[in-house]
Scaffold this active site. Structure first.
Site, mmCIF file in Angstrom:
data_model
loop_
_atom_site.group_PDB
_atom_site.id
_atom_site.type_symbol
_atom_site.label_atom_id
_atom_site.label_comp_id
_atom_site.label_asym_id
_atom_site.label_seq_id
_atom_site.Cartn_x
_atom_site.Cartn_y
_atom_site.Cartn_z
ATOM 1 N N GLU A 209 0.875 -1.176 0.000
ATOM 2 C CA GLU A 209 0.000 0.000 0.000
ATOM 3 C C GLU A 209 0.910 1.223 0.000
ATOM 4 O O GLU A 209 1.486 1.573 1.035
ATOM 5 C CB GLU A 209 -0.901 -0.009 1.242
ATOM 6 N N CYS A 243 -1.945 9.144 2.635
ATOM 7 C CA CYS A 243 -1.474 8.626 1.347
ATOM 8 C C CYS A 243 -2.464 8.879 0.227
ATOM 9 O O CYS A 243 -2.079 8.935 -0.943
ATOM 10 C CB CYS A 243 -1.148 7.143 1.452
#
Length: 463
Positions: A209, A243
């Protein structure tokens, strides 16, 4: 410490395959949820120490996602674990097939510093649901949260199922050298490459991720007020250290002034006229990241960019105001690098297709956000861009949708998490094929003329 924890967990792989079934997994997840609720005050205090995170933001972005993941998993776990029958293909008539989900074994979760609680324990939920033993490595850049995770996990889960290993880069390097069966890493693309290279040495599977520059596009039919609210929330939550935060905004040139006015109004509504004194705005994680952001902002300003909101900074307090830039250019660091902080370039455009071409020419983003009311424009952009996810008239919230996979593509990640996708990431779906009355024996050597004719018939039937 790292090797001992791994050895202890790996020794139990065979036992867990049969002894860590539905009841045991359910009990472990329930115990984890109970421990989280019991430690709520400590969680909030730790996140306030590490990131200056407001209590409500901690509840919504750190505690709720993990508890929601546990609740969703408990509701569906029995079905996810069920052995599934698979229909035979024409060539396999006379056989019986099924898929049996099995734990991969001993897995490693390496968590980042920006959401140090939820991004450590969220993947752990999926690992436990799949029946694995897990080593969790919290981020050393969030030391208060890391220490809390050690205490919380020890209180909730047995040491032969989960181990929490603290430490810095050296500890991560030691862990990555061990033959884990799966590695779940959340962090930057640069470190993701290091993790993937290490995993290749032991042929461990990986879930990465990562991140990147997630753009926002305001189409010609965008609701500017709605876009401003969603962009302000998505960008400045956790002081931009997310993110999937909007990295920059493309706005039609004719609507730039109106959008900037709406955006400044939303920033003031959320954080007041002085965000430094707001109880809703977080801080930069440490001095190094503050210096990186400040240098990025100073370079943009000296290169001709205009600060149209914010810009105030206090190194001692690790405070950087919600900041909006215009007139940036492609040579600036804010244009080249993932910003990962409360600095938002707004870029006026004249040609939407040129914007789409620019996005497609770069690395594939973890998220792309579009604000538009025209369905034809929405479908056009959806079809012509590639990203980990596409948010239409919304930011960030796809992360919380547990019936959607969360993950990137290319530079922004590999694999998916959350819900059943998290369960599958930590599982091996073992195919089991059983012969009942198949005709395979008729096609085995010696290859006589009759068998050659039969093979041609099979080819006509199935090919």
């Amino acid at each position: 410490m790292s090797g001992a924890a791994f050895a202890r967990l790996a020794a139990g792989n065979a036992t867990r395959r049969t002894g860590f079934g539905y009841a045991e997994r359910r009990a472990a997840l329930t115990a984890l949820a109970k421990a989280i609720r019991a430690h709520e005050a400590e969680i909030m205090a730790a996140l306030a120490t590490d990131l200056g995170k407001p209590e409500t933001e901690t509840r919504l972005t750190e505690i709720v996602p993990v508890l929601a993941e546990i609740r969703h998993t408990l509701a569906h776990l029995r079905r996810w674990m069920k052995v599934r029958r698979v229909l035979p293909t024409l060539a396999m008539l006379g056989t019986r097939a099924r898929l049996r989900p099995e734990p991969k074994g001993t897995v490693l979760v390496i968590a980042p510093w920006n959401y140090p609680f939820s991004l450590a324990l969220g993947p752990l939920v999926s690992a436990l649901a799949a029946g694995n033993g897990a080593v969790v490595k919290p981020s050393e850049l969030a030391p208060a949260t890391s220490a809390l995770i050690v205490r919380l996990v020890a209180a909730a889960l047995p040491e032969d199922v989960v181990a929490v290993v603290e430490g810095g880069v050296e500890t991560s390097t030691e862990l990555l050298a061990l033959p884990f069966d799966h590695i779940f890493f959340t962090g930057s693309p640069a470190v993701g490459r290091v993790v993937m290279a290490a995993a290749a040495k032991t042929l461990a599977s990986v879930t990465l991720e990562l991140g990147g520059k997630s753009p926002v596009i305001l189409g010609p039919g965008a609701d500017l007020k709605r876009a401003a609210r969603m962009v302000a929330w998505g960008k400045f939550a956790n002081a931009g250290q997310t993110c999937i935060a909007p990295d920059h905004v493309f706005v039609p040139r004719a609507q730039e002034a109106a959008f900037l006015t709406a955006l400044r109004a939303e920033i003031a509504r959320m954080y007041g006229t002085d965000p430094r004194s707001s109880n809703s705005f977080a801080r930069i994680v440490n001095g190094r990241h503050f210096a990186r952001l400040k240098a990025m902002l100073d370079e943009a300003r000296s290169g001709g960019a205009e600060i149209v909101a914010g810009g105030e900074a206090d190194e001692a307090a690790r405070y950087l105001a919600p900041t909006v830039l215009t007139r940036t250019d492609e040579a600036m660091a804010v244009s080249r690098e993932e910003i990962f902080g409360p600095v938002l370039p707004v870029i006026a455009y004249d040609d939407l297709d040129a914007v789409l071409g620019q996005i497609e020419a770069g690395e594939k983003p973890l998220a792309l956000y579009l604000f538009e009311r025209d369905r034809a424009v929405i479908e056009h952009i959806s079809a012509t861009t590639t990203s980990g996810a596409l948010g239409v008239n919304i930011t960030l919230a796809h992360y919380l949708h547990l019936n959607l996979p969360f993950g990137g593509i290319g530079n922004s990640g590999l694999g998916a998490a959350h819900g059943i996708w998290g369960f599958r990431a930590f599982s091996h779906e073992k195919p089991v094929l059983e012969d009942r009355f198949s005709s395979l024996g008729l096609l085995m050597p010696p290859y006589t003329g009759a068998k050659a004719r039969l093979a041609k018939l099979v080819q006509r039937l199935v090919g």
